[in-house]
Design a protein around this motif. Structure first.
Motif, PDB file in Angstrom:
ATOM      1  N   LEU A  88       0.830  -1.200   0.000  1.00 31.57           N
ATOM      2  CA  LEU A  88       0.000   0.000   0.000  1.00 31.57           C
ATOM      3  C   LEU A  88       0.867   1.255   0.000  1.00 31.57           C
ATOM      4  O   LEU A  88       0.583   2.221  -0.718  1.00 31.57           O
ATOM      5  CB  LEU A  88      -0.935  -0.004   1.211  1.00 31.57           C
ATOM      6  CG  LEU A  88      -1.780   1.231   1.434  1.00 31.57           C
ATOM      7  CD1 LEU A  88      -2.682   1.512   0.239  1.00 31.57           C
ATOM      8  CD2 LEU A  88      -2.597   1.072   2.714  1.00 31.57           C
ATOM      9  N   ASN A  89       1.942   1.238   0.773  1.00 33.36           N
ATOM     10  CA  ASN A  89       2.835   2.389   0.826  1.00 33.36           C
ATOM     11  C   ASN A  89       3.473   2.630  -0.537  1.00 33.36           C
ATOM     12  O   ASN A  89       3.638   3.780  -0.969  1.00 33.36           O
ATOM     13  CB  ASN A  89       3.910   2.179   1.899  1.00 33.36           C
ATOM     14  CG  ASN A  89       4.444   3.483   2.452  1.00 33.36           C
ATOM     15  OD1 ASN A  89       4.272   4.545   1.870  1.00 33.36           O
ATOM     16  ND2 ASN A  89       5.103   3.393   3.585  1.00 33.36           N
ATOM     17  N   PHE A 147       2.135   1.875  -3.511  1.00 32.65           N
ATOM     18  CA  PHE A 147       1.113   2.480  -4.376  1.00 32.65           C
ATOM     19  C   PHE A 147       0.846   3.932  -3.980  1.00 32.65           C
ATOM     20  O   PHE A 147       0.583   4.779  -4.840  1.00 32.65           O
ATOM     21  CB  PHE A 147      -0.182   1.666  -4.349  1.00 32.65           C
ATOM     22  CG  PHE A 147      -0.166   0.473  -5.263  1.00 32.65           C
ATOM     23  CD1 PHE A 147      -0.055   0.614  -6.641  1.00 32.65           C
ATOM     24  CD2 PHE A 147      -0.254  -0.810  -4.742  1.00 32.65           C
ATOM     25  CE1 PHE A 147      -0.035  -0.476  -7.488  1.00 32.65           C
ATOM     26  CE2 PHE A 147      -0.237  -1.915  -5.582  1.00 32.65           C
ATOM     27  CZ  PHE A 147      -0.120  -1.755  -6.950  1.00 32.65           C
ATOM     28  N   THR A 148       0.931   4.218  -2.683  1.00 36.43           N
ATOM     29  CA  THR A 148       0.770   5.604  -2.241  1.00 36.43           C
ATOM     30  C   THR A 148       1.896   6.460  -2.809  1.00 36.43           C
ATOM     31  O   THR A 148       1.666   7.599  -3.241  1.00 36.43           O
ATOM     32  CB  THR A 148       0.732   5.677  -0.701  1.00 36.43           C
ATOM     33  OG1 THR A 148      -0.316   4.829  -0.221  1.00 36.43           O
ATOM     34  CG2 THR A 148       0.491   7.095  -0.211  1.00 36.43           C
ATOM     35  N   LEU A 197      -0.557  12.738   1.459  1.00 36.44           N
ATOM     36  CA  LEU A 197      -0.116  11.385   1.099  1.00 36.44           C
ATOM     37  C   LEU A 197       1.294  11.099   1.591  1.00 36.44           C
ATOM     38  O   LEU A 197       1.593   9.980   2.030  1.00 36.44           O
ATOM     39  CB  LEU A 197      -0.211  11.184  -0.419  1.00 36.44           C
ATOM     40  CG  LEU A 197      -1.635  11.110  -0.971  1.00 36.44           C
ATOM     41  CD1 LEU A 197      -1.613  11.173  -2.493  1.00 36.44           C
ATOM     42  CD2 LEU A 197      -2.347   9.855  -0.486  1.00 36.44           C
ATOM     43  N   GLN A 245       2.397   8.139   4.079  1.00 35.00           N
ATOM     44  CA  GLN A 245       3.470   7.173   3.840  1.00 35.00           C
ATOM     45  C   GLN A 245       4.294   6.943   5.109  1.00 35.00           C
ATOM     46  O   GLN A 245       4.632   5.807   5.438  1.00 35.00           O
ATOM     47  CB  GLN A 245       4.372   7.632   2.701  1.00 35.00           C
ATOM     48  CG  GLN A 245       3.736   7.459   1.341  1.00 35.00           C
ATOM     49  CD  GLN A 245       4.749   7.633   0.237  1.00 35.00           C
ATOM     50  OE1 GLN A 245       5.114   8.756  -0.096  1.00 35.00           O
ATOM     51  NE2 GLN A 245       5.191   6.519  -0.316  1.00 35.00           N
ATOM     52  N   LEU A 272      -5.204   6.297  -6.720  1.00 35.39           N
ATOM     53  CA  LEU A 272      -5.786   6.407  -5.378  1.00 35.39           C
ATOM     54  C   LEU A 272      -6.873   5.357  -5.157  1.00 35.39           C
ATOM     55  O   LEU A 272      -7.025   4.838  -4.050  1.00 35.39           O
ATOM     56  CB  LEU A 272      -6.322   7.827  -5.152  1.00 35.39           C
ATOM     57  CG  LEU A 272      -5.224   8.875  -4.967  1.00 35.39           C
ATOM     58  CD1 LEU A 272      -5.781  10.283  -5.174  1.00 35.39           C
ATOM     59  CD2 LEU A 272      -4.560   8.730  -3.609  1.00 35.39           C
ATOM     60  N   CYS A 330      -5.045   2.302  -4.317  1.00 37.06           N
ATOM     61  CA  CYS A 330      -4.667   2.407  -2.906  1.00 37.06           C
ATOM     62  C   CYS A 330      -5.828   2.009  -2.000  1.00 37.06           C
ATOM     63  O   CYS A 330      -5.645   1.283  -1.014  1.00 37.06           O
ATOM     64  CB  CYS A 330      -4.215   3.829  -2.572  1.00 37.06           C
ATOM     65  SG  CYS A 330      -2.647   4.320  -3.303  1.00 37.06           S
ATOM     66  N   ARG A 331      -7.020   2.471  -2.342  1.00 37.65           N
ATOM     67  CA  ARG A 331      -8.207   2.147  -1.534  1.00 37.65           C
ATOM     68  C   ARG A 331      -8.431   0.645  -1.462  1.00 37.65           C
ATOM     69  O   ARG A 331      -8.669   0.089  -0.391  1.00 37.65           O
ATOM     70  CB  ARG A 331      -9.430   2.856  -2.117  1.00 37.65           C
ATOM     71  CG  ARG A 331     -10.741   2.515  -1.432  1.00 37.65           C
ATOM     72  CD  ARG A 331     -11.921   3.180  -2.130  1.00 37.65           C
ATOM     73  NE  ARG A 331     -12.015   2.889  -3.555  1.00 37.65           N
ATOM     74  CZ  ARG A 331     -12.519   1.757  -4.065  1.00 37.65           C
ATOM     75  NH1 ARG A 331     -12.948   0.800  -3.271  1.00 37.65           N
ATOM     76  NH2 ARG A 331     -12.591   1.600  -5.379  1.00 37.65           N
ATOM     77  N   CYS A 363      -5.718  -1.065   0.512  1.00 38.03           N
ATOM     78  CA  CYS A 363      -5.936  -0.731   1.918  1.00 38.03           C
ATOM     79  C   CYS A 363      -7.001  -1.642   2.527  1.00 38.03           C
ATOM     80  O   CYS A 363      -6.841  -2.128   3.661  1.00 38.03           O
ATOM     81  CB  CYS A 363      -6.337   0.738   2.038  1.00 38.03           C
ATOM     82  SG  CYS A 363      -6.368   1.362   3.713  1.00 38.03           S
ATOM     83  N   SER A 399      -8.835   3.841   4.115  1.00 38.94           N
ATOM     84  CA  SER A 399      -9.493   3.487   2.849  1.00 38.94           C
ATOM     85  C   SER A 399     -10.542   4.535   2.482  1.00 38.94           C
ATOM     86  O   SER A 399     -10.707   4.866   1.304  1.00 38.94           O
ATOM     87  CB  SER A 399     -10.103   2.088   2.918  1.00 38.94           C
ATOM     88  OG  SER A 399     -11.073   2.019   3.930  1.00 38.94           O
ATOM     89  N   TYR A 412      -8.640   7.485   0.972  1.00 38.71           N
ATOM     90  CA  TYR A 412      -8.258   7.292  -0.429  1.00 38.71           C
ATOM     91  C   TYR A 412      -9.451   7.519  -1.360  1.00 38.71           C
ATOM     92  O   TYR A 412      -9.297   8.076  -2.448  1.00 38.71           O
ATOM     93  CB  TYR A 412      -7.689   5.891  -0.655  1.00 38.71           C
ATOM     94  CG  TYR A 412      -6.307   5.670  -0.104  1.00 38.71           C
ATOM     95  CD1 TYR A 412      -5.229   6.455  -0.499  1.00 38.71           C
ATOM     96  CD2 TYR A 412      -6.060   4.649   0.804  1.00 38.71           C
ATOM     97  CE1 TYR A 412      -3.960   6.232   0.000  1.00 38.71           C
ATOM     98  CE2 TYR A 412      -4.792   4.420   1.304  1.00 38.71           C
ATOM     99  CZ  TYR A 412      -3.743   5.220   0.899  1.00 38.71           C
ATOM    100  OH  TYR A 412      -2.483   5.000   1.386  1.00 38.71           O
TER     101      TYR A 412
END
Length: 190
Positions: A36-37, A39-40, A60, A64, A122, A125-126, A129, A157, A160
């Protein structure tokens, strides 16, 4: 400094204060947070040079750092360590979600993930997450884990989702409603 230690060649990895197998549910949970980090970080890169979204980029980047904290809190082999994620981090996310939701256009139906490149990332990311949240819940069945990390990831989530909507709205892109969706969200103030 060497990047490899050979310590994991037999399927084990280090936790803070111990060792475990690499398929331990805690490792799966913090590994998903690491994904996830990443993709963030990709979302941050998509926002580079976009003045309209500079505030989102800063949020964001802070997230991170907090995702690293979440991973560390999940990597403790024993209890008694000072945890990094607190209720203040959860409350900060709630404030950001409220701020972004207030700015976003009204929404009544589910929307398709997409729009700008930043919004698309994003939305990824959701979904990652949400998977991290499921992995934490699975790990909690075997190990005592931080309640604050679970609350943070649950709220994240939603962040995002709100951030993806703003990444579209500020660029003039209208979210595409899922055609067969019933009205699932209430209009603001109603």
């Amino acid at each position: 400094m060497k990047l490899y230690t050979r310590g994991g060649d037999q399927g084990e990895t280090s936790l803070i204060g111990g060792r475990t197998m690499k398929d331990d549910p805690r490792v799966e949970a913090y590994g998903t947070i690491d994904e996830l980090n990443s993709f963030t970080g990709q979302a941050v890169a998509c926002l580079e040079g976009q003045e309209l979204l500079a505030d989102l980029k800063q949020m964001l980047i802070m997230i991170q750092h907090e995702l690293f904290d979440c991973g560390a809190d999940l990597a403790y082999a024993k209890q008694g360590f000072s945890l990094k994620i607190t209720s203040a981090a959860v409350e900060q996310l709630e404030g950001w979600i409220d701020q972004l939701t207030e700015e976003a256009p009204d929404l009544t139906k589910f929307i398709l993930p997409g729009g700008t490149t930043a919004a698309s990332v994003l939305h990824i990311c959701r979904t990652v997450c949400r998977r991290a949240e499921r992995r934490i819940i699975t790990a909690r069945k075997q190990h005592p884990l931080s309640e604050q990390v679970l609350a943070y990831i649950n709220r994240l989530s939603d962040f995002y989702f709100a951030a993806a909507r703003i990444a579209n709205a500020r660029k003039g892109i209208i979210d595409v409603a899922y055609e067969r969706s019933a009205d699932v969200f209430r209009l603001k103030g109603k």
